[in-house]
Enzyme design. Structure first.
Site, short mmCIF file in Angstrom:
data_model
loop_
_atom_site.label_atom_id
_atom_site.label_comp_id
_atom_site.label_asym_id
_atom_site.label_seq_id
_atom_site.Cartn_x
_atom_site.Cartn_y
_atom_site.Cartn_z
N CYS A 117 41.17 15.08 66.26
CA CYS A 117 42.09 14.26 67.05
C CYS A 117 42.78 15.09 68.13
CB CYS A 117 43.13 13.62 66.12
SG CYS A 117 44.37 12.67 66.99
N CYS A 128 46.43 14.32 68.72
CA CYS A 128 47.34 14.90 67.72
C CYS A 128 47.51 16.40 67.94
CB CYS A 128 46.81 14.71 66.30
SG CYS A 128 46.08 13.11 65.96
N ASP A 129 46.43 17.11 68.17
CA ASP A 129 46.45 18.57 68.07
C ASP A 129 46.19 19.31 69.38
OD1 ASP A 129 46.91 18.30 65.34
OD2 ASP A 129 44.79 18.15 64.89
#
Ligand code: NDP
Length: 319
Positions: free
Chosen positions: A140, A143-144
């Site tokens: 992701c 997300c990261d």
């Protein structure tokens, strides 16, 4: 309340799955005094349990660790009286009311069910993927990605997700290598063209990842050209696996309407599925946004939809 000891009581709401969608549905249903049952699976918390820091969930200005966010949501659901069972649902029968949900031999009856079983990112199947999850391996970029400022990173895949992830990562990374197993993308032309025109992205065609190498964190990828069989090491600090997601809907096959890859279909502006009283929230019905906050949002919607549905079944109000 059903006083017949031979038959299980018929509950108001049973929620299957304990990611942000299921837990938010539980918080809302419990606060509405509907005494929800949440069947959370063997491991509580869903995909966020395998991420590290979550920086984009509103309300946490300094970020929060994924597992901590989920445990806090779980605590909040318990606080208002959610009953939680830490097992997997093994079978459902939605063909008649009350709806049936089975955990092994234990039968639960419920007037409404909220499905929030999520989706699982597909991985390549390398043992190093598990070892480095949250330490350079991610599925992701939203997300990261921000953890890879000025880094060299790789994205694996050739579909729209891989294009989107590669493009997004160029906001942070110095260089993005896009590794695809064929010599053309599966992605839509517009998204592929955007990637091909981005000077920070370089495509490595016809290549597969043999291994992810590192000590504590990812340091390089071992690649092979699938045509020439020539191998090479690619130094990267992060690798984003973007080869698709699989909605966790095997349990519901043949009972609920799904799209061609198994995402549950909900009615427009609603969480209602094809069966009255069954609602779906979170990634299990969302191939597009797939964010914790959108999952939580649809979890809230599902609880409100279920509450209204229960009111319509029992004009004197739910139990
Ligand atoms: P897709 O199934 O479309 O693509 C998966 C990609 O990963 C393919 O290129 C495939 O290769 C590759 N792949 C699959 N398995 C492996 C493996 N084991 N090793 C190496 N490569 C592998 O999934 P997406 O997640 O990209 O997209 C899912 C759906 O979501 C699509 O309908 C897409 O259009 C949509 N979507 C739309 C977006 C948008 O419009 N903004 C953004 C993201 C997704 P191969 O090509 O060889 O099959």
């Amino acid at each position: 309340m059903n006083k017949n000891q031979d038959k299980p009581e018929v509950r108001n709401i049973t929620i299957i799955g304990s990611g942000p969608a299921g837990l938010t549905a539980a918080i809302y249903a419990a606060r509405a005094n509907l005494s929800p049952l949440l069947i959370e699976g063997d491991e509580s918390g869903g995909q966020l349990m395998t991420t590290t820091e979550v920086e984009n969930y509103p309300g946490f200005a300094k970020g929060i660790m994924g597992p901590e966010l989920m445990l806090t949501m779980r605590e909040q659901a318990l606080r208002f009286g959610t009953e939680i069972i830490s097992k997997h649902v093994t079978q459902v029968d939605f063909s008649k009311q009350p709806l049936q949900v089975k955990v092994d031999n234990q039968l639960y009856l419920s007037q409404s069910v909220i499905i929030s079983t999520g989706a699982s990112a597909k991985y390549l199947g390398l043992s190093a993927e598990k070892k480095f999850l949250g330490r350079g391996v991610s599925a992701c970029a939203t997300c990261d990605g921000a953890f890879f400022k000025n880094a060299n990173v790789a994205v694996v895949g050739g579909g729209d997700t891989a294009m989107e992830e590669a493009h997004f990562l160029t906001r942070f990374a110095k260089k993005v290598w896009l590794i695809h197993r064929r010599d053309q993308f599966k992605a839509s032309k517009i998204m592929a063209d955007r990637v091909l025109g981005n000077p920070k992205i370089e495509v490595i065609w016809n290549s597969a990842v043999l291994d992810i190498v590192g000590n504590q964190v990812v340091e390089s990828l071992r690649l092979t050209n699938v045509q020439t069989k020539v191998e090479q090491d690619l130094p990267v600090e992060g690798v984003f696996i973007a080869i698709g997601h699989k909605p966790n809907t095997d349990l519901f096959k043949g009972q609920l309407e799904m799209n061609e890859v198994g995402y549950l279909i909900t009615k427009a502006k609603s969480t209602a599925t094809s069966i009255p009283g069954v609602f779906a929230a979170g990634d299990v019905q969302d191939p597009i946004y797939r964010q914790a906050i959108t999952a939580a949002g649809t979890g809230c919607m599902a609880a409100l939809d279920a509450e209204k549905w229960l009111e319509r079944q029992e004009p004197n109000g739910p139990k």
